[in-house]
Design a protein around this motif. Structure first.
Motif, PDB file in Angstrom:
ATOM      1  N   THR A  35      22.853 -80.180 -44.148  1.00 19.55           N
ATOM      2  CA  THR A  35      22.183 -78.999 -43.588  1.00 19.55           C
ATOM      3  C   THR A  35      22.433 -78.905 -42.094  1.00 19.55           C
ATOM      4  O   THR A  35      22.728 -77.823 -41.559  1.00 19.55           O
ATOM      5  CB  THR A  35      20.667 -79.057 -43.869  1.00 19.55           C
ATOM      6  N   ALA A  38      25.946 -77.752 -41.539  1.00 24.16           N
ATOM      7  CA  ALA A  38      26.136 -76.331 -41.839  1.00 24.16           C
ATOM      8  C   ALA A  38      25.571 -75.446 -40.731  1.00 24.16           C
ATOM      9  O   ALA A  38      26.196 -74.456 -40.339  1.00 24.16           O
ATOM     10  CB  ALA A  38      25.478 -75.989 -43.176  1.00 24.16           C
ATOM     11  N   LEU A  44      28.879 -69.015 -41.948  1.00 21.79           N
ATOM     12  CA  LEU A  44      29.362 -69.662 -43.163  1.00 21.79           C
ATOM     13  C   LEU A  44      29.615 -68.597 -44.233  1.00 21.79           C
ATOM     14  O   LEU A  44      28.834 -67.652 -44.381  1.00 21.79           O
ATOM     15  CB  LEU A  44      28.333 -70.668 -43.697  1.00 21.79           C
ATOM     16  N   PRO A 107      31.619 -75.785 -47.080  1.00 22.56           N
ATOM     17  CA  PRO A 107      30.241 -75.281 -46.935  1.00 22.56           C
ATOM     18  C   PRO A 107      30.124 -73.809 -47.328  1.00 22.56           C
ATOM     19  O   PRO A 107      30.961 -72.986 -46.963  1.00 22.56           O
ATOM     20  CB  PRO A 107      29.967 -75.476 -45.443  1.00 22.56           C
ATOM     21  N   ARG A 109      26.989 -70.541 -48.232  1.00 27.99           N
ATOM     22  CA  ARG A 109      25.597 -70.156 -48.073  1.00 27.99           C
ATOM     23  C   ARG A 109      25.230 -69.103 -49.112  1.00 27.99           C
ATOM     24  O   ARG A 109      26.102 -68.394 -49.625  1.00 27.99           O
ATOM     25  CB  ARG A 109      25.306 -69.620 -46.676  1.00 27.99           C
ATOM     26  N   PHE A 136      21.948 -73.209 -47.348  1.00 25.24           N
ATOM     27  CA  PHE A 136      23.205 -73.945 -47.406  1.00 25.24           C
ATOM     28  C   PHE A 136      23.181 -74.946 -48.568  1.00 25.24           C
ATOM     29  O   PHE A 136      22.313 -74.888 -49.427  1.00 25.24           O
ATOM     30  CB  PHE A 136      23.448 -74.669 -46.084  1.00 25.24           C
TER      31      PHE A 136
END
Length: 281
Positions: A35, A38, A44, A107, A109, A136
């Motif tokens: 987290t 990210a 993202l 990554p 989201r 995320f």
């Protein structure tokens, strides 16, 4: 004798509590690290299929979704022996670490806007998610991977088995209807769980469980074909959905192996016998 029995029981509880503690610490460390990583990246991307916008937001589904935390604790104390506890622990650690690697290297989201929840009671768990969870750490979904691993233990229980199965199915569906995960997260989470079953098999040397171990290859093939069908449909043409048919066949074969229904075991000797007769003639 009674004193020895009590000592063994206490030892088992301590082992279960220790395994739970280890998995909890590793999960929190990996999840929070991912987290933090990210959030440090700024923007993202997200990945969605067009049909996902038609998935309804169901506030009540937050109940089975939040139950994952309860199952996370309960599953360790549902193990019947040390070997089952050891296999469960290694599988949990495996999916946590592998998922964490994907969270950092690829990554993603969640992108859909979550509607307001009007119900004051249901609003509390959503507020909790908003505070302590993040959009995320999406693919693969640990909720899904955990659900499969939970069932690998719960399916051996004599009581509450059907209830737990239904609840785990609702948990899987809730990842979509609470607007916490996208479809690709679900599919990759299922694949990750079955990979853990293959790499970390239960009672590997017992022939009785070999068919269950082989079943996971068919299940993985089925999930991959479903993912391929949706990707081809998204980027190329509707004809890509034809892959859903072999995906269904793979799932059915995997189910037969897992349940050891005898269909496969009866079919394969017949094939071998026919081949032998053909070579003989």
């Amino acid at each position: 004798m009674l004193k020895r029995s009590m000592t063994e029981k206490q030892l088992k509880i301590r082992q279960q509590a220790f395994a739970l503690s280890v998995c909890t610490v590793i999960f929190m460390a990996v999840y929070n690290l991912c987290t933090w990583h990210a959030t440090s990246l700024g923007y993202l991307p997200s990945f969605t299929f067009d049909f996902e916008r038609s998935i309804p937001f169901v506030p009540l589904s937050i109940v089975p979704y939040m139950a994952s935390g309860v199952f996370f604790c309960l599953v360790f104390f549902s193990c019947k022996n040390k070997n089952q506890l050891k296999i469960l622990t290694w599988r949990m650690l495996f999916v946590i670490i592998i998922a964490g690697i994907f969270f950092i290297t690829v990554p993603l989201r969640f992108s859909l806007t979550k509607p307001e929840v009007s119900n004051s009671i249901l609003k509390l768990p959503f507020s909790f998610l908003h505070t302590f969870d993040s959009p995320f750490n999406q693919s693969p979904s640990l909720h899904i991977a955990f659900a499969f691993i939970f069932w690998s233990v719960f399916k051996d229980l004599t009581k509450w088995r059907m209830f737990l199965m239904i609840w785990l199915i609702l948990l899987g569906v809730s990842t979509l209807t609470t607007y916490q995960h996208h479809v690709i997260d679900i599919l990759t989470g299922a694949i990750l769980a079955h990979v853990s079953f293959i790499i970390i098999p239960y009672r590997k040397k017992n022939p009785k469980y070999r068919s269950c171990w082989l079943a996971n290859y068919y299940f993985i093939s089925g999930w991959i074909l479903i993912l391929a069908a949706l990707l081809l449909h998204k980027y190329f043409a509707t004809e890509g959905l034809i892959l859903l048919l072999p995906a269904l066949i793979m799932m059915i074969i995997g189910y037969c192996y897992q349940k050891n229904t005898g269909i496969i075991s009866q079919f394969m000797p017949t094939v071998k016998q026919n081949m032998y007769q053909s070579e003989k003639n």
